[in-house]
Design a protein around this motif. Structure first.
Motif, PDB file in Angstrom:
ATOM      1  N   MET A 168       0.857  -1.184   0.000  1.00  0.00           N
ATOM      2  CA  MET A 168       0.000   0.000   0.000  1.00  0.00           C
ATOM      3  C   MET A 168       0.896   1.237   0.000  1.00  0.00           C
ATOM      4  SD  MET A 168      -2.608   1.254   2.991  1.00  0.00           S
ATOM      5  CE  MET A 168      -4.231   0.666   2.615  1.00  0.00           C
ATOM      6  N   PRO A 169       0.719   2.092  -1.001  1.00  0.00           N
ATOM      7  CA  PRO A 169       1.601   3.265  -1.061  1.00  0.00           C
ATOM      8  C   PRO A 169       1.297   4.253   0.045  1.00  0.00           C
ATOM      9  CG  PRO A 169      -0.099   3.411  -2.733  1.00  0.00           C
ATOM     10  CD  PRO A 169      -0.262   2.065  -2.090  1.00  0.00           C
ATOM     11  N   ASP A 170       2.317   4.988   0.444  1.00  0.00           N
ATOM     12  CA  ASP A 170       2.137   6.059   1.409  1.00  0.00           C
ATOM     13  C   ASP A 170       1.715   7.313   0.654  1.00  0.00           C
ATOM     14  OD1 ASP A 170       2.088   7.327   3.797  1.00  0.00           O
ATOM     15  OD2 ASP A 170       4.240   7.226   4.159  1.00  0.00           O
ATOM     16  N   GLU A 171       1.069   8.230   1.371  1.00  0.00           N
ATOM     17  CA  GLU A 171       0.757   9.499   0.722  1.00  0.00           C
ATOM     18  C   GLU A 171       2.026  10.325   0.649  1.00  0.00           C
ATOM     19  OE1 GLU A 171      -2.571  11.237   2.835  1.00  0.00           O
ATOM     20  OE2 GLU A 171      -3.473   9.246   2.790  1.00  0.00           O
ATOM     21  N   ALA A 172       2.236  10.934  -0.502  1.00  0.00           N
ATOM     22  CA  ALA A 172       3.443  11.732  -0.664  1.00  0.00           C
ATOM     23  C   ALA A 172       3.346  12.961   0.213  1.00  0.00           C
ATOM     24  CB  ALA A 172       3.592  12.136  -2.122  1.00  0.00           C
ATOM     25  N   GLU A 203       8.582  11.664  15.064  1.00  0.00           N
ATOM     26  CA  GLU A 203       9.957  11.188  15.138  1.00  0.00           C
ATOM     27  C   GLU A 203      10.397  11.080  16.595  1.00  0.00           C
ATOM     28  OE1 GLU A 203      12.219  13.700  12.450  1.00  0.00           O
ATOM     29  OE2 GLU A 203      11.903  12.123  10.946  1.00  0.00           O
ATOM     30  N   ARG A 244       9.298   8.034  18.157  1.00  0.00           N
ATOM     31  CA  ARG A 244       9.927   6.802  17.675  1.00  0.00           C
ATOM     32  C   ARG A 244      11.321   6.585  18.242  1.00  0.00           C
ATOM     33  NH1 ARG A 244       8.616   6.621  11.268  1.00  0.00           N
ATOM     34  NH2 ARG A 244       6.379   6.318  11.413  1.00  0.00           N
TER      35      ARG A 244
END
Lengths: 250, 140
Positions: B1-5, B20, B23
């Motif tokens: 499933m592609p990520d949204e750009a 970030e 994470r």
């Protein structure tokens, strides 16, 4: 933030990738004129669970099904429905599996019955774009070398690449850094390091690159209504080679 | 499933930073991927208000005088080598990093033999040694 994987984590990702590939193969067998995409979704979920995995897309940001099934002008994120496949359709199956805490992610576009030569050619070009993208993914090269390999080939064939959606790093999460666009000039972005795992996924439109997302907030279609194809593999970068985790041996 | 750009220039930098930050956690091992210290490994000891990570190795960078690094200039390793409560002590930081390096070497040797794939020698890992050209221009 890019997360590098150890050899044993890559082994787990290999198992997740292989399970994904086997599940996709099961769904592919069920493609025929007359079947609904909802039925294919059920087959996919059963195949994924049989592998001991969990459908990665189910509930992801609210996605309502186990796999994305995108027919003809649907680019990606198609929601399974009561739409019946007809001879001459093309259908993209995008499937994700969580196994042992790791994600496998892949997509293939299949013909339904006999398809037109122009649809045939779109599938061939998109597949070759994926192969070229993977060939450009080597330790030491950069992310946009993949992008360039895909875009330059696709546009030379007279098609366009989708810009709104991108490939991605993958691991304990489905979408990790770095983003892997299917466009852009080479030599830019993060350098590829051993231990990186990427989902490379060209989305190729027969006509213009413009897409729109329908009111269900998922289904992305081409604005000009022409066909779109999508192939994806999860690959791991090793020091001396690149391993495709989502292809079955032989 | 592609990520949204992401939009050029990022849609919401504050939100990105928060993600970030969530994470990268105190006590995790990171390897610098840009700057004059590229290739060096550190332990995360804290965060600065400007969103940069504070890292220490217990040697050139003590926990009292940690080095601020942009998250995007770090590789983050997923294995844990210490309990976060110990990162206040330079000796523990050194020991944790020593365990990390030992593991990396062991992975180098054994990694793939263990997976039963004799053809795969060599283990993916962060490149050691200052690789200056790994620096991304215009990122900092």
């Amino acid at each position: 933030m890019i997360v590098l994987k150890t050899a044993s984590e890559l082994a787990a990702m290999r198992r997740a990738g292989q399970a994904t590939a086997r599940a996709l193969a099961r769904v592919a067998e069920a493609i025929r004129p007359g079947v609904t995409t909802r039925e294919l979704d059920a087959i996919a979920e059963e195949a994924i669970r049989k592998e001991g995995g969990v459908p990665a897309f189910k509930g992801y940001r609210g996605f309502p099904a186990s796999v994305c099934l995108s027919v003809n002008e649907v680019v990606v994120h198609g929601i399974p429905s009561d739409r019946r496949l007809e001879p001459g359709d093309i259908i993209s199956i995008d499937i994700g599996v969580i196994l042992e805490g790791f994600y496998g992610d892949m997509a293939r576009t299949f013909p339904v019955g006999a398809i037109s030569p122009r649809a045939e050619r779109l599938l061939a070009v998109t597949w070759e774009a994926l192969e070229r993208g993977i060939a450009a993914a080597r330790a030491g090269s950069r992310v946009s070398d993949i992008s360039w390999a895909i875009q330059s080939y696709v546009e030379a064939q007279g098609y366009s690449v989708v810009k709104e959606f991108v490939g991605h790093g993958i691991g304990r999460e489905m979408h990790e850094d770095p983003p892997v666009p299917n466009y852009g000039r080479p030599g830019r972005g993060p350098r590829l390091e051993p231990g990186m795992v990427l989902a490379i996924e060209p989305m190729v439109n027969e006509g213009r690159d413009k897409i729109k997302v329908l009111s269900d907030r998922w289904t992305a279609v081409t604005v000009d209504g022409k066909l779109s194809a999508h192939f994806e593999d999860t690959v791991a970068i090793w020091p001396d080679r690149t391993e495709i985790l989502t292809r079955l041996p032989g | 499933m592609p990520d949204e750009a992401g939009m050029p220039g990022r849609v919401n930098p504050t939100r990105d930073k928060q993600i970030e930050r969530a994470r990268v956690r105190v006590g995790q091992v990171v390897t610098s991927r840009a700057g004059r210290d590229a290739g060096r490994s550190y332990l995360v000891v804290g965060w600065r208000e400007d969103g940069r990570v504070l890292v220490a190795d217990g040697e050139s960078r003590s926990v009292k005088r940690p080095k601020p690094k942009n998250v995007r200039h770090l590789w983050v390793h997923s294995m844990w080598y210490t309990d976060p409560v110990w990162v206040a002590d330079d000796r523990h930081v050194r020991e944790a990093l020593a365990r990390f390096r030992r593991d990396q070497e062991a992975e180098d040797k054994a990694g793939d033999a263990r997976e039963g794939r004799a053809t795969e020698n060599g283990t993916p890992r962060a490149r050691k040694g200052g690789e200056r050209d790994g620096r991304e221009s215009g990122d900092d």
